[in-house]
Design an enzyme around this catalytic site. Structure first.
Site, mmCIF file in Angstrom:
data_model
loop_
_atom_site.group_PDB
_atom_site.id
_atom_site.type_symbol
_atom_site.label_atom_id
_atom_site.label_comp_id
_atom_site.label_asym_id
_atom_site.label_seq_id
_atom_site.Cartn_x
_atom_site.Cartn_y
_atom_site.Cartn_z
ATOM 1 N N SER A 94 0.831 -1.198 0.000
ATOM 2 C CA SER A 94 0.000 0.000 0.000
ATOM 3 C C SER A 94 0.870 1.255 0.000
ATOM 4 O O SER A 94 1.739 1.416 0.868
ATOM 5 C CB SER A 94 -0.910 0.020 1.228
ATOM 6 O OG SER A 94 -1.534 1.285 1.365
ATOM 7 N N HIS A 142 -1.259 -1.299 -4.116
ATOM 8 C CA HIS A 142 -2.579 -0.971 -3.583
ATOM 9 C C HIS A 142 -2.661 0.543 -3.402
ATOM 10 O O HIS A 142 -1.873 1.127 -2.646
ATOM 11 C CB HIS A 142 -2.790 -1.685 -2.250
ATOM 12 C CG HIS A 142 -4.187 -1.662 -1.752
ATOM 13 N ND1 HIS A 142 -5.176 -2.494 -2.222
ATOM 14 C CD2 HIS A 142 -4.779 -0.897 -0.787
ATOM 15 C CE1 HIS A 142 -6.301 -2.269 -1.585
ATOM 16 N NE2 HIS A 142 -6.093 -1.291 -0.710
ATOM 17 N N ASP A 166 -4.866 3.574 -2.173
ATOM 18 C CA ASP A 166 -6.009 3.940 -1.347
ATOM 19 C C ASP A 166 -6.498 5.337 -1.706
ATOM 20 O O ASP A 166 -5.767 6.321 -1.551
ATOM 21 C CB ASP A 166 -5.627 3.910 0.137
ATOM 22 C CG ASP A 166 -5.369 2.501 0.631
ATOM 23 O OD1 ASP A 166 -6.284 1.668 0.510
ATOM 24 O OD2 ASP A 166 -4.267 2.242 1.127
ATOM 25 N N MET A 178 -9.200 8.053 -0.664
ATOM 26 C CA MET A 178 -10.100 8.415 0.438
ATOM 27 C C MET A 178 -10.563 9.853 0.259
ATOM 28 O O MET A 178 -9.785 10.711 -0.184
ATOM 29 C CB MET A 178 -9.391 8.271 1.787
ATOM 30 C CG MET A 178 -8.746 6.923 2.027
ATOM 31 S SD MET A 178 -7.985 6.844 3.667
ATOM 32 C CE MET A 178 -6.945 5.409 3.500
ATOM 33 N N HIS A 191 -8.306 1.007 -4.476
ATOM 34 C CA HIS A 191 -9.296 0.766 -3.423
ATOM 35 C C HIS A 191 -10.000 2.084 -3.132
ATOM 36 O O HIS A 191 -9.412 3.007 -2.563
ATOM 37 C CB HIS A 191 -8.582 0.230 -2.179
ATOM 38 C CG HIS A 191 -9.473 -0.015 -1.017
ATOM 39 N ND1 HIS A 191 -8.992 -0.269 0.262
ATOM 40 C CD2 HIS A 191 -10.836 -0.055 -0.892
ATOM 41 C CE1 HIS A 191 -10.005 -0.451 1.086
ATOM 42 N NE2 HIS A 191 -11.131 -0.316 0.411
ATOM 43 N N MET A 244 -12.308 4.250 -1.155
ATOM 44 C CA MET A 244 -12.996 4.475 0.117
ATOM 45 C C MET A 244 -13.638 5.846 0.036
ATOM 46 O O MET A 244 -13.207 6.814 0.666
ATOM 47 C CB MET A 244 -12.002 4.365 1.280
ATOM 48 C CG MET A 244 -11.554 2.948 1.536
ATOM 49 S SD MET A 244 -10.221 2.814 2.761
ATOM 50 C CE MET A 244 -8.797 2.946 1.679
ATOM 51 N N MET A 288 -11.979 -6.219 4.872
ATOM 52 C CA MET A 288 -11.142 -5.341 5.679
ATOM 53 C C MET A 288 -10.840 -5.991 7.023
ATOM 54 O O MET A 288 -11.745 -6.475 7.709
ATOM 55 C CB MET A 288 -11.824 -3.988 5.887
ATOM 56 C CG MET A 288 -12.020 -3.159 4.616
ATOM 57 S SD MET A 288 -10.453 -2.669 3.851
ATOM 58 C CE MET A 288 -9.703 -1.679 5.161
ATOM 59 N N GLY A 343 -9.627 3.665 6.570
ATOM 60 C CA GLY A 343 -9.394 5.092 6.740
ATOM 61 C C GLY A 343 -7.985 5.468 7.121
ATOM 62 O O GLY A 343 -7.507 6.535 6.744
ATOM 63 N N GLY A 359 -1.501 1.595 9.638
ATOM 64 C CA GLY A 359 -0.856 1.392 10.921
ATOM 65 C C GLY A 359 -1.717 0.797 12.012
ATOM 66 O O GLY A 359 -1.300 0.747 13.170
ATOM 67 N N ASP A 417 -6.969 -6.487 3.972
ATOM 68 C CA ASP A 417 -6.299 -5.188 4.033
ATOM 69 C C ASP A 417 -6.357 -4.672 5.463
ATOM 70 O O ASP A 417 -7.445 -4.457 6.006
ATOM 71 C CB ASP A 417 -7.005 -4.213 3.079
ATOM 72 C CG ASP A 417 -6.384 -2.830 3.067
ATOM 73 O OD1 ASP A 417 -5.378 -2.612 3.771
ATOM 74 O OD2 ASP A 417 -6.906 -1.957 2.349
ATOM 75 N N GLY A 428 1.357 -2.471 4.211
ATOM 76 C CA GLY A 428 1.907 -1.122 4.139
ATOM 77 C C GLY A 428 3.262 -1.032 4.802
ATOM 78 O O GLY A 428 4.306 -1.185 4.172
#
Length: 238
Positions: free
Chosen positions: A13, A36, A38, A40, A69, A71, A140, A145, A148, A178, A200
């Site tokens: 990621s 990947h 993300d 958002m 992905h 979101m 998920m 969102g 870590g 993920d 990640g």
């Protein structure tokens, strides 16, 4: 990226990458199966990352396929544009879609693989009839969102049920997880039936991302091969 239902794939990621040097960061994971990405919007999830213009540029320079992905809210409106960017796969959240079957078909019609994501608390059973419309099911293992976060073991039974449904239906649908994937948790997720892993910090946080990818892939493949879901399969096809 050709996703075999019996091959373990590592999709790092870029949420854990250096956003100032994304082209360089992509080069560091050239041995990955995909990257990947993300997206958002600070509406569907409480974070804001990148949008379509950046994804279009990443598509032009990435040495590996893009696994996008989404979101985001209004995903039925925006997802087709990401498919038009030429990415390998587009995954939308079922919680954000008013017409998930229609959207999955539209993504495929525009030449990309269709993925559908479920939050940790979203049950998989209402959507099992949709499996033939999908190329990948993303479960998920953290709340979407933020990177870590710690892996949620409570999701493992849902992964097992999803894998059993995929095998029972005979469709070639990959199961992606993920969130919180490490060299420890990848084993548990793979034993439950996942075969595509978003990682990640477990990749970008290592001195050598290439070595991290190789190690994660080997651990995932070994665990997936010995899962009780495949009692007679000790050497999965790749």
């Amino acid at each position: 990226m050709s996703i075999s239902p019996l091959k373990c794939c590592i999709n790092p990621s870029i949420l854990s990458a250096d956003f100032v040097n994304l082209e360089t960061e992509l080069a560091r994971i050239a041995d990955a199966d995909a990257v990947h990405v993300d997206v958002m919007d600070n509406r569907f999830v409480p974070n804001l990352t990148i949008g379509l213009p950046v994804v279009e540029r990443l598509q032009k320079v990435s040495p590996v396929p893009l696994d996008v992905h989404l979101m985001i809210a209004d995903v039925d409106l925006w997802a087709p544009s990401y498919a038009d960017a030429g990415v390998d796969s587009v995954t939308f959240h079922v919680e954000a879609s008013d017409a998930p079957i229609k959207l999955a078909r539209e993504l495929r019609a525009r030449g990309t693989k269709a993925g559908m994501a479920l939050r940790p608390a979203t049950p998989v059973e209402p959507y099992l009839d949709m499996l033939p419309e999908l190329d990948m099911l993303l479960i998920m293992t953290v709340e979407p969102g933020f990177g870590g976060q710690s892996f949620l073991d409570i999701v493992l039974p849902k992964i097992r049920r999803a894998r059993a449904a995929v095998e029972g239906s005979g469709v070639d649908v990959a199961i992606q997880v993920d969130g919180g994937i490490t060299e420890d948790t990848i084993t548990r997720a793979a034993e439950a039936g996942a075969n595509v892993f978003v990682a990640g910090s477990a990749v970008y946080g290592r001195p050598s991302p290439a070595d991290a990818i190789e190690s994660l892939r080997a651990k995932g493949q070994l665990a997936f091969a010995t899962t009780t879901l495949h009692p007679n399969n000790t050497s999965p096809q790749v």
